[in-house]
Design a protein around this motif. Structure first.
Motif: not given
Length: 440
Positions: A36-47, A353-354, A367-371
């Motif tokens: 989910p965080t990679y889907q939202v943020l698109g950052d490899e380090l958030d995968s 997805l969470c 912020e991420i949680s809200k999305q």
């Protein structure tokens, strides 16, 4: 994945275990598709793959965690969708838990972070403290928009509109089976759930006793330790978990237990992992025994063979909590039970997805949680349900804070379908909880 831990480092059981997990990873990247965080943020380090590299570097070099590493580890929901996807069987849960404990022991967070995490750890696992905090948050809720820190705003907005009175059903006691006895089970009454919504345990007790279970609320049992465990606060989480292990092991030795029933799936994932958590502890044997009979309530109900019910003319959108579908790999039981009871079941798109709740995540990463919440509610409401059902209080609170339809626990619907009262949540707004009669 190649690792370079020294023989001396590998003498540490935690490092040895993490080394085995790291070596299982083959860099395939399948995990990025369901994170989910990679889907939202698109950052490899958030995968998961990116975080695995960060964890490997941190542990292998025994370095003090830097702000970058901590940021990306903190952003992990521990939803464990990556574990459902991984073709190599990488046990990411144990790896990220180890990383969080290492960070907690070796990284000095900014003062505001330390204070917030301390407050959460000292309040959420303790029902009476949490009740007092909810009352304070309820008073302060109208002023949430003025809060400069989004995390404080999220804490105020989390407060339910109505806070239920204490249910005496959560006190240590035994409820006799209302039908020929099939099982003797212990019910884990939990911590935060007892403060937020007393309907769930009450409905669980009614349902289980109606179906032939003697239900024990064990003396000394309480918080499972999950909330502090996921903050890396190992000593605190193990202390509360140890109380449960001793309480349930005592019941196993004095009267016997067929199962420890858990109706909050986030807790269930943790209790089922007690054997690993206490593998190097004097309580190891009892921890393994407890973990071995820990069951989600849906697993127990499947064993009890719930009666088929007439069509209820009610469309239920089923939200599968991450801790249930990924953490415990229970994907079909709740839907099977609801269908058998007569409800029409629909599921949202991307059900893997969470929702963004994830324990304290919605308070610490608002912020991420809200999305994620908005995405989940949108996909659930697209199915035009009469009600949304879930098996985890965190998900219920998260989704209920934004959904335009009622959100109730799966067991409340099953209790109603088999002779219990209509769930109070069907007749009230989100995040509310009225007083209900105590079971006799």
């Amino acid at each position: 994945m190649q690792t370079m831990f020294t023989p001396e480092q590998l003498k540490d059981p935690a490092i040895e275990h993490s080394n085995k997990i790291l070596r299982t990873c083959v860099h395939c990247g399948f995990c990025t598709a369901t994170c989910p965080t990679y889907q939202v943020l698109g950052d490899e380090l958030d995968s998961p793959r990116g975080r695995i590299y960060l964890i490997k570097d941190m542990l292998e070099n025994e370095r003090v965690p830097d702000e970058k590493t901590v940021k990306h580890i903190d952003r992990c929901l521990s939803c464990l969708a990556c574990m459902s996807t991984c073709p190599s069987g990488v046990h990411y849960m144990h790896l990220v838990d180890h990383a969080r404990e290492y960070i907690e022991d070796n990284y000095k967070r900014p003062l505001s972070d330390r204070v917030l995490r301390w407050i959460l750890a000292q309040i959420l696992p303790y029902p009476m403290r949490f009740r007092v905090a909810l009352l304070g948050a309820k008073i302060g809720r109208p002023f949430a928009r003025f809060m400069p820190d989004p995390r404080l705003k999220a804490m105020l907005e989390m407060a339910p509109k109505h806070i239920p009175p204490v249910s005496r059903n959560d006190d240590p006691q035994t409820f006799v089976a209302q039908a020929p006895r099939k099982k003797r089970v212990a019910l884990m009454t939990g911590c935060a759930q007892k403060a937020l919504n007393t309907d769930i345990n009450d409905a669980t007790i009614r349902l289980l006793t109606r179906m032939g279970c003697e239900v024990v609320v064990a003396e000394g049992a309480g918080c499972c330790g999950a909330l502090t465990h996921h903050m890396g606060k190992a000593r605190q989480s193990h202390a509360t978990a140890a109380k449960n292990i001793k309480a349930w092991a005592s019941e196993m030795d004095n009267g016997g237990l067929d199962a420890i029933v858990i109706n909050t799936s986030g807790c269930g994932t943790t209790v089922k992992d007690y054997g690993h958590m206490f593998r190097n502890d004097p309580l190891a044997a009892d921890a393994a025994r407890v973990a071995g009979i820990a069951k989600d309530v849906s697993e127990v109900l499947m064993d009890l063979d719930i009666e088929a019910g007439a069509d209820k003319d009610m469309v239920v959108a089923y939200h599968s909590a991450c801790s249930l579908q990924h953490g415990q790999q229970i994907k079909t039981h709740p839907k099977t039970l609801l269908k058998k009871a007569g409800f029409t079941i629909v599921e949202p798109s991307d059900p893997h997805l969470c929702c963004g709740s994830a324990g304290t995540y919605n308070l610490m990463q608002p912020e991420i949680s809200k999305q994620l919440k908005e995405r989940k509610v949108r996909t659930l409401e697209a199915k035009n349900p009469d009600v949304i059902a879930a098996g985890n209080i965190g998900c219920m609170m998260q989704i209920g804070s934004a959904a335009g339809v009622p959100v109730v626990h799966t067991v409340e619907l099953l209790d109603w379908a088999t002779g219990g009262p209509r769930p109070a949540g069907l007749d009230r707004g989100p995040n509310a909880a009225p007083e209900i009669p105590m079971l006799r």
